[in-house]
Enzyme design. Structure first.
Site, PDB file in Angstrom:
ATOM      1  N   VAL A  62      32.375  37.332  35.641  1.00  0.00           N
ATOM      2  CA  VAL A  62      31.805  37.406  34.297  1.00  0.00           C
ATOM      3  C   VAL A  62      32.344  38.664  33.641  1.00  0.00           C
ATOM      4  O   VAL A  62      32.533  39.693  34.306  1.00  0.00           O
ATOM      5  CB  VAL A  62      30.261  37.435  34.341  1.00  0.00           C
ATOM      6  CG1 VAL A  62      29.678  37.802  32.986  1.00  0.00           C
ATOM      7  CG2 VAL A  62      29.721  36.088  34.782  1.00  0.00           C
ATOM      8  N   CYS A  63      32.618  38.572  32.360  1.00  0.00           N
ATOM      9  CA  CYS A  63      33.050  39.718  31.573  1.00  0.00           C
ATOM     10  C   CYS A  63      34.337  40.308  32.187  1.00  0.00           C
ATOM     11  O   CYS A  63      35.212  39.563  32.611  1.00  0.00           O
ATOM     12  CB  CYS A  63      31.903  40.726  31.503  1.00  0.00           C
ATOM     13  SG  CYS A  63      32.004  41.956  30.198  1.00  0.00           S
TER      14      CYS A  63
END
Length: 202
Positions: free
Chosen positions: A102-103
């Site tokens: 994520v990210c």
């Protein structure tokens, strides 16, 4: 399914917790056998970007024995991708089936070589940084290329967790988890390879 959550100092905790909360329901609801997870890091204690401290029981374990490798993001990911010792540890999970980020965790997947020839996404502020590591940076909330899944910025972690739950089970289970999380924004039935921006919302 044995999951390794890779944590590090100054990470963004929502990147981690959104996916963790959704996927942990697989065990709580007993919809998938043998779901376990370990919090892993390169030290016995890490502190997130808001000052919260997390104790770590699994320090630099061999990641080859896991089924899913998850890496959250945070500003330090931009520098950690150049940390040869940290990246070598991540590389020990090269045989792991599911590789998830994520990210800016995608930068660490990329530095380990796990995004080579694949489409991926990350926090919008890091699209250019991700470009050298993958075949195409897709400006989307969730991108899946085979068993490699990447999510956009921060809260995309929740959507990615629900997406993964649905992909392993079915829409009914995902809806049940969604209800338990009181999260109204995910939409089941979109198990396509890539979610494009400004297309159908998740």
């Amino acid at each position: 399914m044995k999951i390794a959550f890779i944590l590090f100092d100054k990470m963004t905790t929502l990147d981690f917790v959104g996916f963790y909360d959704a996927v942990s329901w697989l065990k709580i609801l007993k919809v998938k056998e043998g779901v376990t997870w370990d919090l892993c890091a390169n030290k016995e204690e890490i502190t997130d970007d808001r000052g919260m401290t997390i104790k770590i029981k699994h320090v630099c374990p061999d990641l080859s024995g896991y089924d899913l490798l998850f890496i959250p993001g945070g500003m330090p990911a931009r520098e950690l991708r150049y940390d040869t010792e940290f990246v070598s540890w991540i590389k020990s999970g090269s045989a792991v089936q599911y590789k998830v980020s994520v990210c800016t965790g995608a930068l660490l997947l990329g530095a380990a070589g796990f995004l080579h020839g694949k489409m991926a996404t990350t926090n919008p502020s890091a699209y250019e940084l991700l470009t050298p590591y993958c075949s195409e940076v897709v400006k989307a909330r969730i991108v899946r290329d085979g068993d490699t899944l990447t999510g956009g910025g921060v809260s995309a972690s929740i959507d990615l967790g629900l997406y993964f739950v649905e992909s392993l089970t079915n829409a009914d289970v995902a809806k049940k988890v969604q209800k338990m999380m009181d999260y109204p924004y995910y939409r089941t039935g979109n198990l396509t390879t890539v979610f494009m921006p400004n297309d159908k919302p998740i």
